[in-house]
Write a protein that holds these residues in place. Structure first.
Motif, short mmCIF file in Angstrom:
data_model
loop_
_atom_site.label_atom_id
_atom_site.label_comp_id
_atom_site.label_asym_id
_atom_site.label_seq_id
_atom_site.Cartn_x
_atom_site.Cartn_y
_atom_site.Cartn_z
N HIS A 215 9.79 14.92 6.21
CA HIS A 215 9.09 14.28 7.32
C HIS A 215 8.01 13.32 6.83
CE1 HIS A 215 6.83 18.06 6.52
NE2 HIS A 215 5.77 17.31 6.76
N CYS A 216 7.50 13.53 5.61
CA CYS A 216 6.53 12.58 5.04
C CYS A 216 7.21 11.25 4.75
CB CYS A 216 5.91 13.14 3.76
SG CYS A 216 4.83 14.56 4.02
N ASN A 217 8.39 11.30 4.16
CA ASN A 217 9.14 10.09 3.86
C ASN A 217 9.56 9.37 5.14
OD1 ASN A 217 9.19 10.30 0.94
ND2 ASN A 217 10.62 11.99 1.21
N VAL A 218 10.02 10.13 6.12
CA VAL A 218 10.43 9.53 7.39
C VAL A 218 9.24 8.90 8.10
CG1 VAL A 218 11.35 10.02 9.69
CG2 VAL A 218 12.41 11.05 7.68
N GLY A 219 8.10 9.60 8.07
CA GLY A 219 6.90 9.07 8.70
C GLY A 219 6.43 7.78 8.06
N ASN A 220 6.42 7.76 6.72
CA ASN A 220 6.02 6.54 6.00
C ASN A 220 6.98 5.39 6.29
OD1 ASN A 220 3.69 7.47 4.72
ND2 ASN A 220 4.84 8.37 3.04
N LEU B 291 7.80 7.45 -10.50
CA LEU B 291 7.74 6.86 -9.17
C LEU B 291 9.03 7.03 -8.39
CD1 LEU B 291 6.29 5.16 -7.02
CD2 LEU B 291 7.04 3.10 -8.24
N HIS B 292 10.19 6.82 -9.05
CA HIS B 292 11.45 6.88 -8.33
C HIS B 292 11.84 8.30 -7.90
CE1 HIS B 292 12.66 7.78 -12.49
NE2 HIS B 292 13.72 8.39 -11.97
N LYS B 293 11.16 9.31 -8.46
CA LYS B 293 11.45 10.69 -8.09
C LYS B 293 10.46 11.27 -7.08
CE LYS B 293 13.83 12.04 -12.37
NZ LYS B 293 13.87 13.02 -13.48
N VAL B 294 9.40 10.51 -6.79
CA VAL B 294 8.37 11.01 -5.87
C VAL B 294 8.94 11.34 -4.50
CG1 VAL B 294 6.26 10.39 -4.62
CG2 VAL B 294 6.44 9.91 -7.06
N PRO B 295 9.77 10.48 -3.87
CA PRO B 295 10.28 10.81 -2.53
C PRO B 295 10.99 12.16 -2.47
CG PRO B 295 10.72 8.51 -3.02
CD PRO B 295 10.21 9.13 -4.29
N ILE C 213 0.83 -1.21 0.00
CA ILE C 213 0.00 0.00 0.00
C ILE C 213 0.86 1.26 0.00
CG2 ILE C 213 -0.19 0.25 2.52
CD1 ILE C 213 -3.10 0.72 0.07
N PHE C 214 2.09 1.18 0.54
CA PHE C 214 2.96 2.36 0.60
C PHE C 214 3.53 2.74 -0.77
CE2 PHE C 214 2.67 1.06 5.00
CZ PHE C 214 2.56 2.27 5.65
N PRO C 215 4.12 1.80 -1.52
CA PRO C 215 4.52 2.18 -2.89
C PRO C 215 3.33 2.57 -3.75
CG PRO C 215 4.86 -0.18 -2.50
CD PRO C 215 4.60 0.45 -1.17
N TYR C 216 2.15 2.01 -3.45
CA TYR C 216 0.95 2.41 -4.21
C TYR C 216 0.63 3.88 -3.97
CZ TYR C 216 -3.98 3.04 -5.34
OH TYR C 216 -5.16 3.53 -5.83
N MET C 217 0.75 4.35 -2.72
CA MET C 217 0.48 5.75 -2.42
C MET C 217 1.46 6.66 -3.15
SD MET C 217 -0.69 6.02 1.59
CE MET C 217 0.65 5.06 2.31
N TYR C 218 2.72 6.27 -3.19
CA TYR C 218 3.73 7.06 -3.90
C TYR C 218 3.44 7.06 -5.41
CZ TYR C 218 6.88 7.84 0.04
OH TYR C 218 7.44 8.28 1.22
N TRP C 219 3.06 5.90 -5.93
CA TRP C 219 2.74 5.81 -7.36
C TRP C 219 1.54 6.68 -7.72
CZ3 TRP C 219 -1.85 3.89 -9.50
CH2 TRP C 219 -1.86 3.80 -10.90
#
Length: 259
Positions: free
Chosen positions: A226-231, A216-220, A200-206
């Motif tokens: 803090h969003c990336n750290v939280g996820n 997708l690879h540039k989304v982070p 579900i986490f890579p799906y949210m990024y996608w």
């Protein structure tokens, strides 16, 4: 909002009390611990099913991942808020009567020592419920300004595996651990866990990347740190818990082969 909150409190407390009475009358040979454990797992399964349904409705309805919203999400957050407190109480009661059944003299009556024993044994569960009660839900209801329903809906979908965990423990409790039902539930648990709690986490990024035309690879790199750290902080325990569930499933299938 207060009516929805009260409705949730009455619903989950009523289900817990009702399950205890019905199970006590139906399974007369069960101990108090058996009745309380199964009652707790039943409300866990019901809450998880409702949360997943609210999450799926929200995720499939939100076309804009940031600004679209759905009334069912906020309504369920308020409705489901009392569940955390009720489940915390139910967990303590299951813990208390389980130790009492084993003859632990400290559990002859409720005390500060029995409460400390529960907290030390289930500190992660206690921390989770207190965080939901004191931080996550208040922020979700009052401070997010109607933004991010899609992502909260995705987090609600992670609850699906909780239903199968609860069902698994009920199956064991009623003496069906060596049946095909337990085997099927173990498979469903693993599938739901890896899809709803990990993928579900890579799906949210996608989905975010697709809406904003970002690979997708540039989304982070386009998200606040803090969003990336939280996820990542949420994802890593899921991977560990999946490993534990995988080990439990292996024991189920290994036991099945030995029989």
């Amino acid at each position: 909002m207060l009516k929805t909150l009260a409705c949730g409190a009455v619903t989950f407390a009523g289900l817990y009390i009702g399950f205890k009475k019905v199970l006590k009358l139906t399974f007369t040979r069960w101990s108090d611990a058996d009745v309380l454990i199964v009652s707790e797992r039943l409300i866990d399964a019901i809450h998880a099913s409702l949360a997943t349904t609210a999450g799926v409705i929200t995720v499939t309805s939100c076309k804009d991942v940031m600004r679209d919203s759905h009334w069912v999400l906020t309504s369920f957050m308020v409705f489901g808020y009392p569940y955390s407190a009720i489940d915390l109480y139910a967990s303590y009661m299951s813990h208390f009567h389980s130790h009492r059944l084993r003859g632990n003299s400290m559990y002859n009556s409720h005390s500060l020592m029995t409460l400390k024993g529960f907290i030390s044994s289930y500190w992660l569960t206690v921390l989770h419920h207190l965080a939901v009660l004191g931080i996550l839900l208040p922020i979700g209801v009052f401070y997010r300004r109607g933004l991010g329903d899609f992502f909260i809906g995705c987090l609600f979908i992670t609850e699906l595996s909780v239903a199968f965990v609860a069902i698994s423990k009920i199956i064991v409790q009623v003496g069906l651990a060596n049946t095909r039902l337990h085997k099927i539930n173990s498979i469903l648990l693993l599938v739901s866990f890896i899809i709803c709690r990990i993928l579900i986490f890579p799906y949210m990024y996608w989905k975010y990347g697709r809406d904003f035309d970002i690979p997708l690879h540039k989304v982070p790199s386009h998200l606040p740190w803090h969003c990336n750290v939280g996820n990542l902080a949420i994802l890593m325990p899921q991977v560990y818990w999946f490993y534990l569930q995988l080990k439990k499933a292996q024991r189920v299938f290994r036991h099945k082969k030995l029989n």
